[in-house]
Design a protein around this motif. Sequence first.
Motif, PDB file in Angstrom:
ATOM      1  N   ASP A  56       0.803  -1.226   0.000  1.00 25.06           N
ATOM      2  CA  ASP A  56       0.000   0.000   0.000  1.00 25.06           C
ATOM      3  C   ASP A  56       0.843   1.287   0.000  1.00 25.06           C
ATOM      4  O   ASP A  56       0.308   2.371   0.171  1.00 25.06           O
ATOM      5  CB  ASP A  56      -0.962   0.013   1.188  1.00 25.06           C
ATOM      6  CG  ASP A  56      -0.256  -0.019   2.543  1.00 25.06           C
ATOM      7  OD1 ASP A  56       0.996   0.025   2.574  1.00 25.06           O
ATOM      8  OD2 ASP A  56      -0.962  -0.090   3.560  1.00 25.06           O
ATOM      9  N   SER A  57       2.157   1.158  -0.183  1.00 24.96           N
ATOM     10  CA  SER A  57       3.104   2.290  -0.214  1.00 24.96           C
ATOM     11  C   SER A  57       3.145   3.085   1.086  1.00 24.96           C
ATOM     12  O   SER A  57       3.676   4.188   1.125  1.00 24.96           O
ATOM     13  CB  SER A  57       2.829   3.227  -1.396  1.00 24.96           C
ATOM     14  OG  SER A  57       3.079   2.559  -2.611  1.00 24.96           O
ATOM     15  N   SER A  58       2.595   2.526   2.164  1.00 25.30           N
ATOM     16  CA  SER A  58       2.668   3.217   3.462  1.00 25.30           C
ATOM     17  C   SER A  58       3.960   2.826   4.172  1.00 25.30           C
ATOM     18  O   SER A  58       4.561   1.784   3.894  1.00 25.30           O
ATOM     19  CB  SER A  58       1.466   2.859   4.334  1.00 25.30           C
ATOM     20  OG  SER A  58       1.531   1.499   4.737  1.00 25.30           O
ATOM     21  N   ALA A  59       4.389   3.667   5.088  1.00 25.39           N
ATOM     22  CA  ALA A  59       5.599   3.389   5.863  1.00 25.39           C
ATOM     23  C   ALA A  59       5.341   2.260   6.850  1.00 25.39           C
ATOM     24  O   ALA A  59       4.270   2.194   7.459  1.00 25.39           O
ATOM     25  CB  ALA A  59       6.039   4.640   6.611  1.00 25.39           C
ATOM     26  N   ASP A  60       6.323   1.389   6.997  1.00 28.08           N
ATOM     27  CA  ASP A  60       6.244   0.326   8.000  1.00 28.08           C
ATOM     28  C   ASP A  60       6.777   0.903   9.305  1.00 28.08           C
ATOM     29  O   ASP A  60       7.969   1.168   9.435  1.00 28.08           O
ATOM     30  CB  ASP A  60       7.057  -0.887   7.569  1.00 28.08           C
ATOM     31  CG  ASP A  60       6.857  -2.073   8.497  1.00 28.08           C
ATOM     32  OD1 ASP A  60       6.592  -1.863   9.701  1.00 28.08           O
ATOM     33  OD2 ASP A  60       6.971  -3.208   8.024  1.00 28.08           O
ATOM     34  N   THR A  61       5.905   1.105  10.273  1.00 26.21           N
ATOM     35  CA  THR A  61       6.271   1.744  11.541  1.00 26.21           C
ATOM     36  C   THR A  61       6.428   0.737  12.675  1.00 26.21           C
ATOM     37  O   THR A  61       6.472   1.128  13.838  1.00 26.21           O
ATOM     38  CB  THR A  61       5.213   2.798  11.929  1.00 26.21           C
ATOM     39  OG1 THR A  61       3.945   2.161  12.055  1.00 26.21           O
ATOM     40  CG2 THR A  61       5.133   3.897  10.877  1.00 26.21           C
ATOM     41  N   THR A  62       6.519  -0.542  12.344  1.00 24.16           N
ATOM     42  CA  THR A  62       6.689  -1.569  13.374  1.00 24.16           C
ATOM     43  C   THR A  62       8.085  -1.502  13.981  1.00 24.16           C
ATOM     44  O   THR A  62       8.996  -0.879  13.427  1.00 24.16           O
ATOM     45  CB  THR A  62       6.453  -2.968  12.778  1.00 24.16           C
ATOM     46  OG1 THR A  62       7.399  -3.182  11.721  1.00 24.16           O
ATOM     47  CG2 THR A  62       5.034  -3.105  12.246  1.00 24.16           C
ATOM     48  N   SER A  63       8.293  -2.144  15.096  1.00 24.97           N
ATOM     49  CA  SER A  63       9.585  -2.156  15.794  1.00 24.97           C
ATOM     50  C   SER A  63      10.463  -3.285  15.279  1.00 24.97           C
ATOM     51  O   SER A  63      10.821  -4.208  16.008  1.00 24.97           O
ATOM     52  CB  SER A  63       9.357  -2.311  17.303  1.00 24.97           C
ATOM     53  OG  SER A  63       8.630  -1.226  17.798  1.00 24.97           O
ATOM     54  N   ASN A  64      10.846  -3.184  14.010  1.00 26.61           N
ATOM     55  CA  ASN A  64      11.618  -4.238  13.363  1.00 26.61           C
ATOM     56  C   ASN A  64      12.857  -3.716  12.643  1.00 26.61           C
ATOM     57  O   ASN A  64      13.293  -4.301  11.660  1.00 26.61           O
ATOM     58  CB  ASN A  64      10.722  -4.987  12.365  1.00 26.61           C
ATOM     59  CG  ASN A  64       9.643  -5.765  13.067  1.00 26.61           C
ATOM     60  OD1 ASN A  64       9.918  -6.678  13.823  1.00 26.61           O
ATOM     61  ND2 ASN A  64       8.397  -5.385  12.830  1.00 26.61           N
ATOM     62  N   TYR A  65      13.423  -2.619  13.127  1.00 24.44           N
ATOM     63  CA  TYR A  65      14.582  -2.015  12.491  1.00 24.44           C
ATOM     64  C   TYR A  65      15.807  -2.163  13.402  1.00 24.44           C
ATOM     65  O   TYR A  65      15.777  -1.718  14.552  1.00 24.44           O
ATOM     66  CB  TYR A  65      14.350  -0.530  12.221  1.00 24.44           C
ATOM     67  CG  TYR A  65      13.267  -0.264  11.203  1.00 24.44           C
ATOM     68  CD1 TYR A  65      13.582  -0.040   9.871  1.00 24.44           C
ATOM     69  CD2 TYR A  65      11.922  -0.229  11.579  1.00 24.44           C
ATOM     70  CE1 TYR A  65      12.588   0.220   8.935  1.00 24.44           C
ATOM     71  CE2 TYR A  65      10.922   0.015  10.651  1.00 24.44           C
ATOM     72  CZ  TYR A  65      11.261   0.243   9.329  1.00 24.44           C
ATOM     73  OH  TYR A  65      10.285   0.497   8.408  1.00 24.44           O
ATOM     74  N   ASP A  66      16.848  -2.785  12.883  1.00 25.60           N
ATOM     75  CA  ASP A  66      18.118  -2.913  13.598  1.00 25.60           C
ATOM     76  C   ASP A  66      19.178  -2.140  12.818  1.00 25.60           C
ATOM     77  O   ASP A  66      19.165  -2.137  11.580  1.00 25.60           O
ATOM     78  CB  ASP A  66      18.549  -4.380  13.713  1.00 25.60           C
ATOM     79  CG  ASP A  66      17.535  -5.237  14.464  1.00 25.60           C
ATOM     80  OD1 ASP A  66      16.693  -4.686  15.200  1.00 25.60           O
ATOM     81  OD2 ASP A  66      17.586  -6.470  14.303  1.00 25.60           O
ATOM     82  N   GLN A  67      20.120  -1.492  13.531  1.00 25.95           N
ATOM     83  CA  GLN A  67      21.133  -0.683  12.872  1.00 25.95           C
ATOM     84  C   GLN A  67      22.376  -0.592  13.749  1.00 25.95           C
ATOM     85  O   GLN A  67      22.273  -0.545  14.983  1.00 25.95           O
ATOM     86  CB  GLN A  67      20.600   0.730  12.608  1.00 25.95           C
ATOM     87  CG  GLN A  67      21.578   1.652  11.893  1.00 25.95           C
ATOM     88  CD  GLN A  67      20.997   3.033  11.650  1.00 25.95           C
ATOM     89  OE1 GLN A  67      20.147   3.524  12.391  1.00 25.95           O
ATOM     90  NE2 GLN A  67      21.453   3.685  10.593  1.00 25.95           N
ATOM     91  N   ALA A  68      23.533  -0.560  13.101  1.00 30.62           N
ATOM     92  CA  ALA A  68      24.800  -0.297  13.792  1.00 30.62           C
ATOM     93  C   ALA A  68      25.592   0.696  12.947  1.00 30.62           C
ATOM     94  O   ALA A  68      25.639   0.580  11.719  1.00 30.62           O
ATOM     95  CB  ALA A  68      25.595  -1.574  13.985  1.00 30.62           C
ATOM     96  N   THR A  69      26.196   1.686  13.609  1.00 31.48           N
ATOM     97  CA  THR A  69      26.969   2.708  12.900  1.00 31.48           C
ATOM     98  C   THR A  69      28.236   3.056  13.665  1.00 31.48           C
ATOM     99  O   THR A  69      28.342   2.827  14.869  1.00 31.48           O
ATOM    100  CB  THR A  69      26.159   4.011  12.715  1.00 31.48           C
ATOM    101  OG1 THR A  69      25.785   4.506  14.001  1.00 31.48           O
ATOM    102  CG2 THR A  69      24.923   3.784  11.865  1.00 31.48           C
TER     103      THR A  69
END
Length: 174
Positions: A56-69
Motif C-alpha cells: 500500500d506504499s505506506s511506511a512500516d512503523t513496526t519495531s523491526n529495524y536494527d542498525q549499527a553505525t
Amino acid sequence: MAGKIVQIATQNITSPTATVSLTGIDSNATHIVTFNTLTTSNDTKNPRFRVTKTSDSSADTTSNYDQATRSFRTDTSFNNGADENATSWSIGNIGTGTQETAQGIIYLYQFADASHYSYQRIECNYRHSTSSVLFAQFGGGVHTVEQSNNGVQFFEGGGDTITGIFTLYRVVGS
C-alpha cells in the motif's frame, strides 16, 4: 562493462514537511537513495528513514529495524551507535544552525523480495546540532520482516519537519 544508475524518483523539498517518500522499487536490483542539504525546522533533531510497503506504499512503523553505525568526529576520535527493534533507522542529529545539514547515500538491498529481510548500508556526513562538530557516519541495518518493500520514507523522529533533496536510483547492468 560497468553498471549504471537510473533515476526512479526525486523530490526537492523547500517547504518544511513531515515526511518525504520515494517509491518505485519493483525489482531485487540494488537501489541507491541520496539525500542532500537535509535540514530540520528546529534544533537538535534526529532525521530518520524507514521502508515503505509494496502492498500500500505506506511506511512500516513496526519495531523491526536494527542498525549499527560508527561516526568519526572532528572533536574526538569516534563513537558507535546501535539500535535494535527500533521503529526506523537513524541518520544523525542536526538542527537549524549555519551549515547544519546532512548529506548521504544509502544502498538498499533485497527490498522487493517478499521472502527475505531488507537491508541498507548508509554513508553520510552531518554537522551536529549543539556543538557544530562534523560527523562522518558509516553503517548498516536490517528490517527484520519478510515483505516486499517499494521505497523509503524520510522524517524527523520527534515529529519535526524536514527539507532537502531526496533521490532514488536503480543500479542496472554490470
